[in-house]
Enzyme design. Sequence first.
Site, PDB file in Angstrom:
ATOM      1  CG  LEU A  44      48.856  46.894  39.938  1.00 36.41           C
ATOM      2  CD1 LEU A  44      49.189  45.723  40.864  1.00 36.41           C
ATOM      3  CD2 LEU A  44      50.005  47.141  38.958  1.00 36.41           C
ATOM      4  CB  ALA A  45      44.941  45.155  34.865  1.00 42.05           C
ATOM      5  CD  GLU A  46      40.897  42.899  36.946  1.00 35.41           C
ATOM      6  OE1 GLU A  46      39.691  43.213  36.842  1.00 35.41           O
ATOM      7  OE2 GLU A  46      41.686  42.911  35.999  1.00 35.41           O
ATOM      8  CB  THR A  47      43.476  44.978  43.606  1.00 35.33           C
ATOM      9  OG1 THR A  47      44.455  45.948  43.200  1.00 35.33           O
ATOM     10  CG2 THR A  47      43.749  44.568  45.045  1.00 35.33           C
TER      11      THR A  47
END
Length: 261
Positions: A44-47
């Site tokens: 994902l774009a960010e974790t």
Amino acid sequence: MRVPIFQLDAFATRRFAGNPAAVVVLDRFLDDALMQAVAAENNLAETAFVVPSEGRYRLRWFTPMVEVPLCGHATLAAAAVVVERLEPGRDSVVFDTASGPLTVDRVGAAYRMDLPARTVRAVPSPPALPAALGVTPVETMTDGSNYLAVLSGADDVRSLQPDLAAIARLDRTGVVVTAAGDGTYDFVSRYFAPAKGIPEDPVTGGAHCALVPFWAARTGKDTFFAYQASRRGGELVCRLAGDRVHLHGSCVFYLEGHIEL
């Protein structure tokens, strides 16, 4: 080791909109390489990784490729996890981060984030930027990390089909494109950061830390209704408050479970 993981759609009021973020809850931060591997696995774009700390929480963010110093949508998602799952009934949380303390307050069914504003300054447009975007910006700015390319109209932002490989080769980690709104919204934007493993970010809190001061200086206003015109899309209520930016948004839970490490 078995640890909780949540996936939420941030800056959204329904599933499959806004910006997905994973939130991993830990009792201590893991080895950096392991957290990076988890973020790459999530893809994902960010974790976000959150660790309880004396009534507050420590927070770090990883894209599939690198750790980043600030991420708005994953902070929003982390706040929803704390308030709605870890400590139900709590209405405010402070995260200690690489960008300083970040406060998120619950406001009705939504959340208000208090983030640091980014200074934006004009710079000469590098020749590679128009070639990468496929259009010549009306103005070129930078917030230090990203280029901010101002286009002539909202339709130009929506229809943009940039060369992502060329953007990845620029001397900034990403490119924000923006234009004045043409109806409901005060301004529209998109954000491309392929060098960080994010070809196009669906809705970007960090980018609005630069966009809000830019449009405030341009319009004399301090409050905006903004739209990030990615395929998923996202709406943000934004306010400039001195050297801080307040972003309002909602989150929707998509997945709750555990990961084995």
